[in-house]
Design an enzyme around this catalytic site. Structure first.
Site, short mmCIF file in Angstrom:
data_model
loop_
_atom_site.label_atom_id
_atom_site.label_comp_id
_atom_site.label_asym_id
_atom_site.label_seq_id
_atom_site.Cartn_x
_atom_site.Cartn_y
_atom_site.Cartn_z
CG LEU A 33 -1.85 -1.22 1.36
CD1 LEU A 33 -2.67 -1.12 2.64
CD2 LEU A 33 -2.75 -1.36 0.14
N GLY A 36 -1.62 6.37 -2.82
CA GLY A 36 -2.76 6.19 -3.71
C GLY A 36 -3.84 5.33 -3.07
CG HIS A 37 -3.12 1.26 -2.35
ND1 HIS A 37 -1.78 1.11 -2.55
CD2 HIS A 37 -3.73 0.53 -3.31
CE1 HIS A 37 -1.57 0.30 -3.58
NE2 HIS A 37 -2.74 -0.06 -4.06
N GLY A 147 -8.62 3.60 -8.25
CA GLY A 147 -7.86 4.77 -8.66
C GLY A 147 -7.83 4.92 -10.17
CG ASP A 150 -3.99 0.74 -12.50
OD1 ASP A 150 -3.00 0.97 -13.19
OD2 ASP A 150 -3.93 0.26 -11.35
CD GLN A 153 -7.71 -2.63 -12.09
OE1 GLN A 153 -6.91 -3.55 -12.22
NE2 GLN A 153 -7.75 -1.88 -11.00
CB SER A 185 3.24 2.93 -9.35
OG SER A 185 3.29 1.57 -9.74
#
Length: 297
Positions: A33, A36-37, A147, A150, A153, A185
């Site tokens: 993590l 971003g997470h 997020g 991606d 995705q 990332s």
């Protein structure tokens, strides 16, 4: 925070929570993590009564020459960050728990996957769709958080939710970046010192594309070429692609009345980085039709 390792236990908890009227937010991750997470966790915490975070490195979305075994992992740190950020449940199933035997059915993603990263990663988004469908059935969330780093995705999951009528609201969070613009990332740790300095130009090249559109540039081919020239002069990495499409449909552009994504991928020595920028309608200008629409291929 409670750690859950079995599907049966997680489903039992979800059933109980929903019977009591609780709204469940869900943040699916592959661990290691970062900020971003954390942004996803914070948004989920703000909007729901209960938040479940999952950590599962899904083998189905890695190709035979990809980095499943070298994918960074730090379960202890993941647990600490989940607890610090107020997660109610941390779901950490094993591969054997998620895939106890050979599957008799699968999911095949037919659209939104023949461009960008999907063009070279055949089957990758099939694996994403399978694991997300399984996790949705297990956790039964009201809202799920992803997020926009991606973005392809997200587009695939948007279609999955729509096609299979999952009672889940898709919630997105803007890409979280370092001070110099590099998208956060888990793979950034694999950059050399020199590559890390060059990597800041990925986002700057996307901002160049946005600026060209806002100043009235009409042709996708011109924008893509200028982005490529900007990057080529500043990085040693190999440009995999620079492309523009409608979003989330990921179709070739005819006008810019629709939402637009400008996306790119660059292969450095040990890691491949992706980034994108999504332009909403109010930021757009109309392109004049070209004899042949350029999609960056």
């Amino acid at each position: 925070m409670k750690r859950i390792f079995s599907i049966e236990n997680m489903q039992h908890i979800s059933h109980r929570l929903k019977r009591s009227g609780k709204k469940i937010g869900f943040v699916p991750t592959m661990g290691y993590l970062h900020e971003g997470h954390i942004a996803l966790m914070k948004k989920a915490k703000e909007e729901n009564d209960i938040v479940v975070l999952s950590v599962f490195v899904n083998p189905l979305q890695f190709g035979p020459n990809e980095d499943f075994h070298s994918y960074p992992r730090d379960e202890r740190r993941d647990q600490e960050l989940a607890e610090i950020n107020g997660m109610d449940y941390l779901f950490m199933p094993s591969i054997e728990e998620m895939y106890p035997e050979s599957m008799t059915t699968t999911i095949k993603v037919k659209q939104r996957v023949d461009v960008l990263c999907g063009r070279k990663r055949k089957g990758h988004f099939d694996g994403v769709a399978v694991v997300i469908a399984k996790l949705f059935h297990i956790v039964q969330p009201d809202r799920a958080y992803f997020g926009l780093k991606d973005a392809q995705q997200v587009a695939v999951i948007h279609g999955l939710i729509r096609d299979y009528h999952f009672p889940v609201q898709l919630r997105t969070v803007e890409t979280v970046r370092e001070e110099d613009g590099l998208a956060k990332s888990s793979r950034n740790v694999h950059l050399t010192k020199s590559e890390r300095q060059q990597a800041k130009y990925l986002y700057r090249s996307l901002l160049l594309g946005k600026d060209l559109i806002e100043k009235g540039e009409r042709y996708p081919s011109v924008i893509l070429q200028k982005i490529q020239s900007f990057l080529t002069e500043r990085i040693d990495g190999k440009i995999d692609y620079i492309e523009m499409y409608s979003y989330p449909e990921l179709k070739p552009l005819r006008t810019i009345d629709e939402d637009i994504i400008i996306a790119l991928a660059v292969q450095f020595s040990k890691v491949r980085l992706i980034d994108n920028i999504i332009l909403k309608g109010k930021e757009k200008r109309r392109f004049l039709s070209e004899e042949k629409i350029c999609t960056g291929r």
